[in-house]
Scaffold this motif. Structure first.
Motif, PDB file in Angstrom:
ATOM      1  N   GLU A 125       9.568  60.955  60.870  1.00  0.00           N
ATOM      2  CA  GLU A 125      10.564  61.668  61.704  1.00  0.00           C
ATOM      3  C   GLU A 125      11.946  61.049  61.495  1.00  0.00           C
ATOM      4  O   GLU A 125      12.963  61.724  61.658  1.00  0.00           O
ATOM      5  CB  GLU A 125      10.194  61.584  63.182  1.00  0.00           C
ATOM      6  N   ARG A 126      11.966  59.748  61.147  1.00  0.00           N
ATOM      7  CA  ARG A 126      13.259  59.096  60.912  1.00  0.00           C
ATOM      8  C   ARG A 126      13.774  59.403  59.503  1.00  0.00           C
ATOM      9  O   ARG A 126      14.976  59.452  59.275  1.00  0.00           O
ATOM     10  CB  ARG A 126      13.141  57.588  61.161  1.00  0.00           C
ATOM     11  N   PHE A 135       7.911  71.615  61.439  1.00  0.00           N
ATOM     12  CA  PHE A 135       9.365  71.673  61.274  1.00  0.00           C
ATOM     13  C   PHE A 135       9.825  73.105  61.513  1.00  0.00           C
ATOM     14  O   PHE A 135       9.030  74.040  61.459  1.00  0.00           O
ATOM     15  CB  PHE A 135       9.802  71.198  59.863  1.00  0.00           C
ATOM     16  N   ARG A 156       5.260  57.849  63.244  1.00  0.00           N
ATOM     17  CA  ARG A 156       6.525  58.524  63.598  1.00  0.00           C
ATOM     18  C   ARG A 156       7.642  58.198  62.599  1.00  0.00           C
ATOM     19  O   ARG A 156       8.728  58.793  62.658  1.00  0.00           O
ATOM     20  CB  ARG A 156       6.960  58.136  65.006  1.00  0.00           C
ATOM     21  N   TYR A 164       2.758  67.161  60.689  1.00  0.00           N
ATOM     22  CA  TYR A 164       4.096  67.340  61.265  1.00  0.00           C
ATOM     23  C   TYR A 164       4.452  68.825  61.248  1.00  0.00           C
ATOM     24  O   TYR A 164       3.973  69.571  60.395  1.00  0.00           O
ATOM     25  CB  TYR A 164       5.150  66.587  60.426  1.00  0.00           C
ATOM     26  N   ASN A 184      13.272  62.238  58.050  1.00  0.00           N
ATOM     27  CA  ASN A 184      13.670  63.654  58.072  1.00  0.00           C
ATOM     28  C   ASN A 184      13.607  64.129  59.524  1.00  0.00           C
ATOM     29  O   ASN A 184      12.535  64.424  60.043  1.00  0.00           O
ATOM     30  CB  ASN A 184      12.705  64.475  57.204  1.00  0.00           C
ATOM     31  N   PRO A 185      14.774  64.213  60.182  1.00  0.00           N
ATOM     32  CA  PRO A 185      14.791  64.574  61.608  1.00  0.00           C
ATOM     33  C   PRO A 185      14.249  65.974  61.890  1.00  0.00           C
ATOM     34  O   PRO A 185      14.004  66.310  63.053  1.00  0.00           O
ATOM     35  CB  PRO A 185      16.268  64.474  61.985  1.00  0.00           C
ATOM     36  N   ASP A 186      14.030  66.804  60.851  1.00  0.00           N
ATOM     37  CA  ASP A 186      13.428  68.130  61.073  1.00  0.00           C
ATOM     38  C   ASP A 186      11.929  68.017  61.367  1.00  0.00           C
ATOM     39  O   ASP A 186      11.318  68.989  61.798  1.00  0.00           O
ATOM     40  CB  ASP A 186      13.585  69.021  59.822  1.00  0.00           C
ATOM     41  N   LEU A 187      11.335  66.864  61.081  1.00  0.00           N
ATOM     42  CA  LEU A 187       9.891  66.723  61.260  1.00  0.00           C
ATOM     43  C   LEU A 187       9.553  66.213  62.658  1.00  0.00           C
ATOM     44  O   LEU A 187      10.214  65.316  63.179  1.00  0.00           O
ATOM     45  CB  LEU A 187       9.311  65.733  60.237  1.00  0.00           C
ATOM     46  N   THR A 188       8.504  66.788  63.234  1.00  0.00           N
ATOM     47  CA  THR A 188       7.967  66.298  64.506  1.00  0.00           C
ATOM     48  C   THR A 188       6.479  66.045  64.320  1.00  0.00           C
ATOM     49  O   THR A 188       5.755  66.953  63.877  1.00  0.00           O
ATOM     50  CB  THR A 188       8.160  67.355  65.629  1.00  0.00           C
ATOM     51  N   LEU A 189       6.053  64.854  64.653  1.00  0.00           N
ATOM     52  CA  LEU A 189       4.626  64.542  64.536  1.00  0.00           C
ATOM     53  C   LEU A 189       3.837  65.402  65.520  1.00  0.00           C
ATOM     54  O   LEU A 189       4.143  65.428  66.716  1.00  0.00           O
ATOM     55  CB  LEU A 189       4.382  63.060  64.839  1.00  0.00           C
ATOM     56  N   THR A 248      11.761  71.076  53.867  1.00  0.00           N
ATOM     57  CA  THR A 248      12.051  71.608  55.210  1.00  0.00           C
ATOM     58  C   THR A 248      13.357  72.413  55.206  1.00  0.00           C
ATOM     59  O   THR A 248      13.537  73.302  56.029  1.00  0.00           O
ATOM     60  CB  THR A 248      12.104  70.504  56.292  1.00  0.00           C
TER      61      THR A 248
END
Ligand SMILES: C[S@@+](CC[C@H](N)C(=O)[O-])C[C@H]1O[C@@H](n2cnc3c(N)ncnc32)[C@H](O)[C@@H]1O
Length: 275
Positions: free
Chosen positions: A221-222, A273, A218, A271, A224-229, A175
């Motif tokens: 997401e923790r 990003f 989820r 996800y 790698n905070p750039d990821l959103t499910l 990412t």
């Protein structure tokens, strides 16, 4: 004459389960994926599908998760014809043939060196297809990828073989490398990992299973905070289940009533990003 494949390590040899699963599915009257290339590779390499019992019991899940991941890639390259596709732990999968992206897409298949060497002998390579022989945990290979273009990254069957720090590092590395894109892989819950280690049909690869598994989609997401499910695809609720043989269909429909039970089956997690 058969093209002999080398003796693989247990992690590498896991590619036979998915390859044989797709080959067996392709021979079904109501094939889910119709991956005839998998069947040809099995034939050409003299691979005996009977040596991989899990490929038979799991063929629908194997074919269906590949189909869903193909769909993620197809959808992305349709929206981004300048995309980079990265298939992590590609094994002997012919996803690029199935997806058939435009020539403007650059496609990278990444796997351990022995597997990439085997790919060269059994799979055709179009001009926009690239092979990277590397342990994905060694992040230097990421520098070989073009940057500045949108990317879709898939990992079909890989996550279970990566220790958690390596999985987190590779997700963060990817990412950070691309401006924006999507990452999709099949989920491995803690139950899946336990089953891989204890089920007779997968004990040949048990020693290679290195990830503890995760139950919450989820959770990445923790890491790698750039990821959103974006999407959790529960295969038990896929329309393709309607074509399953009656006993399998009934059991799958029953599991579909509960998200928790569906997660005991196969899931595909998608996800996004970046921008
Ligand atoms: C279950 S197979 C799936 C192969 C392919 N994606 C498919 O669907 O047929 C897992 C693959 O991950 C690869 N693999 C495991 N650990 C790896 C690592 N650290 N780096 C690169 N590839 C790895 C194995 O060699 C194998 O090809």
């Amino acid at each position: 004459m058969a093209t002999a494949l080398p003796a693989f390590t247990p992690a590498e040899a896991s590619l036979y389960l998915t390859l044989c699963g797709r080959a067996l599915d392709s021979r079904q009257e109501r094939s889910i994926l119709s991956d005839t290339t998998a069947a040809e590779i099995v034939e050409r390499t003299g691979t005996k599908t009977a040596d991989y019992p899990h490929a038979k019991t799991g063929m629908r899940d194997i074919a269906l998760r590949a189909k869903k991941l193909d769909g993620v890639v197809r959808d992305f390259v349709t929206r981004h014809p300048d995309a980079v596709v990265v298939d992590l732990g590609a094994g002997l999968d012919s996803r690029m043939i199935r997806v058939d992206p435009p020539a403007t897409v650059d496609w990278y298949d990444v796997d351990l060196p022995a597997v990439i060497a085997a790919r060269r002998t059994v799979l055709p390579r179009p001009a926009n297809a690239h092979l990277i022989a590397a342990d994905v945990a060694d992040r230097h290979w990421i520098d070989e990828l073009p940057s500045g273009r949108p990317a879709v990254i898939v990992a079909d069957g890989l996550v279970a073989f990566l220790p958690q720090p390596d999985l987190t590092a590779v997700l963060r590395g990817l990412t950070a490398h691309f401006p924006a894109g999507e990452i999709a892989f099949n989920g491995y819950t803690r139950f899946h990992v336990w089953a891989l280690k204890h089920y007779k049909g997968t004990n040949s690869i048990a020693e290679a299973v290195a990830n503890p598994g995760f139950d919450d989609p989820r959770e990445p997401e923790r890491w790698n905070p750039d990821l959103t499910l974006v999407e959790e695809i529960l295969l038990s609720r896929a329309p393709e289940v309607a074509g399953y043989p009656l006993p399998v269909r009934l059991a799958t429909r029953l599991a579909a009533l509960s998200t928790a039970w569906s997660r005991r089956g196969t899931t595909v997690l998608r996800y996004r990003f970046g921008a």
